[in-house]
Motif scaffolding. Structure first.
Motif, mmCIF file in Angstrom:
data_model
loop_
_atom_site.group_PDB
_atom_site.id
_atom_site.type_symbol
_atom_site.label_atom_id
_atom_site.label_comp_id
_atom_site.label_asym_id
_atom_site.label_seq_id
_atom_site.Cartn_x
_atom_site.Cartn_y
_atom_site.Cartn_z
ATOM 1 N N GLU A 184 4.125 6.739 5.403
ATOM 2 C CA GLU A 184 2.879 6.056 5.769
ATOM 3 C C GLU A 184 2.588 4.847 4.906
ATOM 4 O O GLU A 184 1.573 4.161 5.106
ATOM 5 N N SER A 185 3.438 4.552 3.930
ATOM 6 C CA SER A 185 3.268 3.363 3.100
ATOM 7 C C SER A 185 3.608 2.115 3.898
ATOM 8 O O SER A 185 4.314 2.170 4.916
ATOM 9 N N ARG B 28 -2.508 0.354 -4.347
ATOM 10 C CA ARG B 28 -2.237 -0.960 -3.767
ATOM 11 C C ARG B 28 -1.737 -1.873 -4.871
ATOM 12 O O ARG B 28 -2.343 -1.987 -5.935
ATOM 13 N N PRO C 158 8.130 6.074 -1.957
ATOM 14 C CA PRO C 158 6.913 6.059 -1.144
ATOM 15 C C PRO C 158 7.088 6.851 0.142
ATOM 16 O O PRO C 158 8.170 6.899 0.733
ATOM 17 N N THR D 81 -1.256 13.918 -2.975
ATOM 18 C CA THR D 81 -0.705 12.575 -2.839
ATOM 19 C C THR D 81 -1.605 11.573 -3.561
ATOM 20 O O THR D 81 -2.773 11.851 -3.854
ATOM 21 N N LEU D 82 -1.021 10.417 -3.834
ATOM 22 C CA LEU D 82 -1.733 9.334 -4.503
ATOM 23 C C LEU D 82 -1.418 8.034 -3.780
ATOM 24 O O LEU D 82 -0.249 7.733 -3.517
ATOM 25 N N THR D 83 -2.439 7.257 -3.456
ATOM 26 C CA THR D 83 -2.268 5.976 -2.769
ATOM 27 C C THR D 83 -2.716 4.849 -3.690
ATOM 28 O O THR D 83 -3.818 4.901 -4.250
ATOM 29 N N ILE E 273 0.880 -1.167 0.000
ATOM 30 C CA ILE E 273 0.000 0.000 0.000
ATOM 31 C C ILE E 273 0.921 1.222 0.000
ATOM 32 O O ILE E 273 1.540 1.546 1.024
ATOM 33 N N LEU E 274 1.031 1.858 -1.138
ATOM 34 C CA LEU E 274 2.049 2.881 -1.370
ATOM 35 C C LEU E 274 1.388 4.239 -1.548
ATOM 36 O O LEU E 274 0.401 4.379 -2.271
ATOM 37 N N THR E 275 1.957 5.235 -0.893
ATOM 38 C CA THR E 275 1.503 6.618 -1.010
ATOM 39 C C THR E 275 2.630 7.447 -1.597
ATOM 40 O O THR E 275 3.756 7.455 -1.063
ATOM 41 N N TYR E 276 2.339 8.124 -2.698
ATOM 42 C CA TYR E 276 3.333 8.915 -3.405
ATOM 43 C C TYR E 276 2.926 10.391 -3.411
ATOM 44 O O TYR E 276 1.745 10.732 -3.336
ATOM 45 N N THR E 277 3.931 11.236 -3.534
ATOM 46 C CA THR E 277 3.705 12.668 -3.670
ATOM 47 C C THR E 277 3.528 13.015 -5.140
ATOM 48 O O THR E 277 4.269 12.522 -5.995
#
Length: 483
Positions: free
Chosen positions: A414-415, A26, A411, A22-24, A3-7
Motif C-alpha cells: 500500500e506504499s 512520509r 515497504p 504497522t507504521l506509516t 508514503i511508506l508503510t512498514y511492518t
C-alpha cells in the motif's frame, strides 16, 4: 515524495517474528543529480554520532540506530540469534546449487516475446560456454574473465531482484542507473499502490516463494531426522560397548557441582559472532543490490578491469619475468657476487652488530612513529568526544555507516512513490539555519615557541595548520629551534 508503510516487530533477535502493527511515514528525498551521488560514494561514509542529554533519550536513539544488539553486554538471546543467523547463511549453498544447475543444464531464465510467442533464453549458459571456449584456447584471458565473472555475478543478482513483481522488492536496474549517470539526472519511479495488475502477480509470486520455502524446509527436516536417528543408534551402541568395558581408574571420585562464570568466556565469543554477522550483512547488502550504488560501482569497475586486462599478454610477461630471474640470479656470475660482496660482508667481525644496531634503530623509529600516530588519533577522538558532550549532551549514540541490519525493512504494497514536480514550485525561504552536531577540523595543537608568551603570527598559524592537515606525527612532536 514517498508514503511508506512498514511492518513493526517486537525484536530483531526473535527467530519467529510476530507482527506488532504497522507504521506509516512520509519522506521526501531530494537528489537532483545521480552522477554526483555516485561520485560521492567513492569515498567511505563518514562516521556520525548523535548526542543527547538524557539517558532515556539515549536508549531511544540507540534502539533506533542499532536495535537491541549490544556487543558489550552478554545476552544469551543475542548469542543464540547470531548463531542462527550464521547458520542461515548455509542456505546460500542451495542457491549456488540451483544456479549451477541452471547454467549447466541450459535452463531458460530470460523471457523474450517474438511475434506473440514467449521464449526463455539461457543467456547465463551461453555466457559460460563462450567464456569457457575462449579460455581453454587462450589462458591469457583468465585475469580478464575473472573480473568479468564478478561483474556477471552482480548482474545476475540484479536480474534475480527484478523477478519479484513488487516494485518495493526490486532494485534499480543496471541500465537505468547508467542512463541516470550519463544524463546526470535522478533516477526515480512512480509507484501506484492501487495498481490492479500488480496485486495478483505479487500474490502469486509470494505463494510460489512460500511453497518453495516449505519444500526446502521439509527436505531439510527429513534429512536432519534421518541423520539424528542414525547418530542416536551409533551413540547408543558405542555407549553400551564402553559400559561393558568397565572403568580402569581406581582413584577416589572428587567430582561435584562446579560454578563456572560464563561471561569472560561467552562475551568475547558474542563479540566475534556479532562482528562476523555485521560484516556478512554489509556484504549481502551490496551483493543483492540493497546498496545499489556500491554494487553499480563494483560491477563497472570489474567490467573496466576485464576490458583492459583482456589485451595484456600475460604469458609473454611471465616468460620475461622468469627469464630475467634466471639470467640474473642463477648464472655463474653469482660466484663473483659471493667473492666480492657476500664474503666481504661476512669477513667484517662487527658487521652483525652493526646491522643489528641499524635494525634496532629502524624498528625503534617505526615503533615511535606508530605510538605517536595512535596518540594523535586518540587525543583527537578524546577531545572531540569531550567538546561534543559539552555542547550537545553527555550520551553519544553511533549511527550505522552501512546497512548492517539483519532483516531489511520492505515497504508494504500500500506504499506509494511519486516524483516531485518542480514546475510551479517556489523554493523554500530559509529564515534561520540551525547547525547540526557534526564538528570538523583538528583539535590537537602543535608545538610552538613561547619565549615571549605572544600568540603565533599568521605565517606560523598557516604552517601549523599545514602540519596538522598532513597529520605527520614526527613534525607534530618535534620542537622548532628558537630563532
Amino acid at each position: 515524495d514517498y508514503i511508506l508503510t512498514y511492518t513493526l516487530y517486537a525484536s530483531v533477535l526473535d527467530e519467529v517474528r510476530k507482527l506488532q502493527g504497522t507504521l506509516t511515514v512520509r519522506v521526501r528525498l531530494d537528489m537532483d543529480n545521480f552522477f554526483k551521488a555516485t561520485m560521492a560514494s567513492l569515498a567511505p561514509p563518514r562516521a556520525n554520532y548523535v548526542n543527547v542529554a538524557k539517558k532515556d533519550d539515549f536508549r531511544t536513539a540507540r534502539f533506533v540506530t542499532q536495535g537491541e544488539e549490544n556487543l558489550h553486554n552478554l545476552d544469551m538471546d543475542a548469542l543464540k540469534s547470531y548463531g542462527n543467523e550464521l547458520e542461515g547463511y548455509a542456505d546460500v549453498l542451495y542457491y549456488i546449487q540451483q544456479a549451477a544447475m541452471t547454467v549447466l543444464l541450459w535452463r531458460g531464465h530470460y523471457q523474450v516475446n517474438i511475434c506473440g510467442c514467449k521464449f526463455k533464453l539461457a543467456l547465463h549458459s551461453l555466457t559460460a560456454f563462450v567464456m569457457g571456449v575462449f579460455l581453454v584456447e587462450d589462458f591469457d584471458l583468465f585475469p580478464a574473465f575473472f573480473f568479468f565473472s564478478i561483474a556477471w555475478f552482480f548482474l545476475a543478482s540484479n536480474e534475480q531482484r527484478q523477478r519479484n513483481p513488487s516494485p518495493w522488492h526490486k532494485s534499480a536496474t543496471f541500465g537505468g542507473m547508467w542512463l541516470a549517470f550519463l544524463t546526470k539526472r535522478p533516477w526515480n519511479k512512480e509507484i501506484n499502490p492501487n495498481d490492479a495488475e500488480l496485486q495478483p502477480l505479487i500474490k502469486e509470486y509470494e505463494e510460489a516463494q512460500e511453497e518453495r520455502r516449505k519444500k526446502k524446509e521439509e527436505k531439510k527436516d527429513n534429512s536432519n531426522t534421518q541423520m539424528s536417528l542414525m547418530d542416536a543408534y551409533f551413540a547408543q551402541e558405542e555407549q553400551e560397548t564402553t559400559e561393558n568395558a568397565g572403568d580402569e581408574d581406581i582413584e577416589t571420585n572428587t567430582g561435584g557441582m562446579q560454578i563456572n562464570p560464563l561471561k569472560p568466556i561467552l562475551l568475547p565469543i558474542q563479540k566475534v559472532l556479532g562482528l562476523a554477522c555485521q560484516a556478512l550483512r554489509i556484504v549481502k547488502s551490496v551483493v543483492v543490490w540493497d546498496e545499489s550504488i556500491y554494487a553499480f560501482l563494483i560491477t563497472n569497475a570489474c567490467l573496466f578491469a576485464g576490458a583492459v586486462l583482456i589485451f595484456v599478454p600475460w604469458s609473454w610477461i611471465l616468460r620475461w619475468i622468469f627469464r630475467v630471474i634466471v639470467w640474473t640470479l642463477l648464472g655463474p656470475w653469482m660466484k663473483l657476487v659471493d667473492i666480492f660482496v657476500v664474503k666481504k660482508l661476512q669477513a667484517d667481525g662487527d658487521n652483525f652488530m652493526k646491522r643489528l644496531d641499524h635494525t634496532v634503530k629502524q624498528r625503534s623509529q617505526l615503533l615511535l612513529l606508530k605510538k605517536r600516530t595512535i596518540m594523535v588519533h586518540k587525543e583527537d577522538a578524546f577531545k572531540l568526544r569531550a567538546i561534543k558532550r559539552y555542547m550537545f549532551g553527555k550520551f553519544i549514540a553511533k549511527v550505522p555507516q552501512f546497512k548492517d541490519y539483519r532483516y531489511p525493512d520492505i515497504p508494504l504494497p500500500e506504499s506509494s512513490s511519486l516524483p516531485h514536480d518542480t514546475a510551479g514550485y517556489s523554493s523554500v525561504h530559509i529564515v534561520e539555519r540551525k547547525h547540526g552536531q557534526q564538528l570538523m577540523g583538528h583539535m590537537i595543537p602543535a608545538w610552538g615557541d613561547a619565549e615571549d608568551g605572544a600568540m603565533l603570527n599568521s605565517a606560523a598559524k598557516t604552517e601549523s595548520e599545514t602540519i596538522l592537515s598532513r597529520a605527520s606525527p614526527m613534525k607534530l612532536f618535534s620542537r622548532k629551534k628558537a630563532k
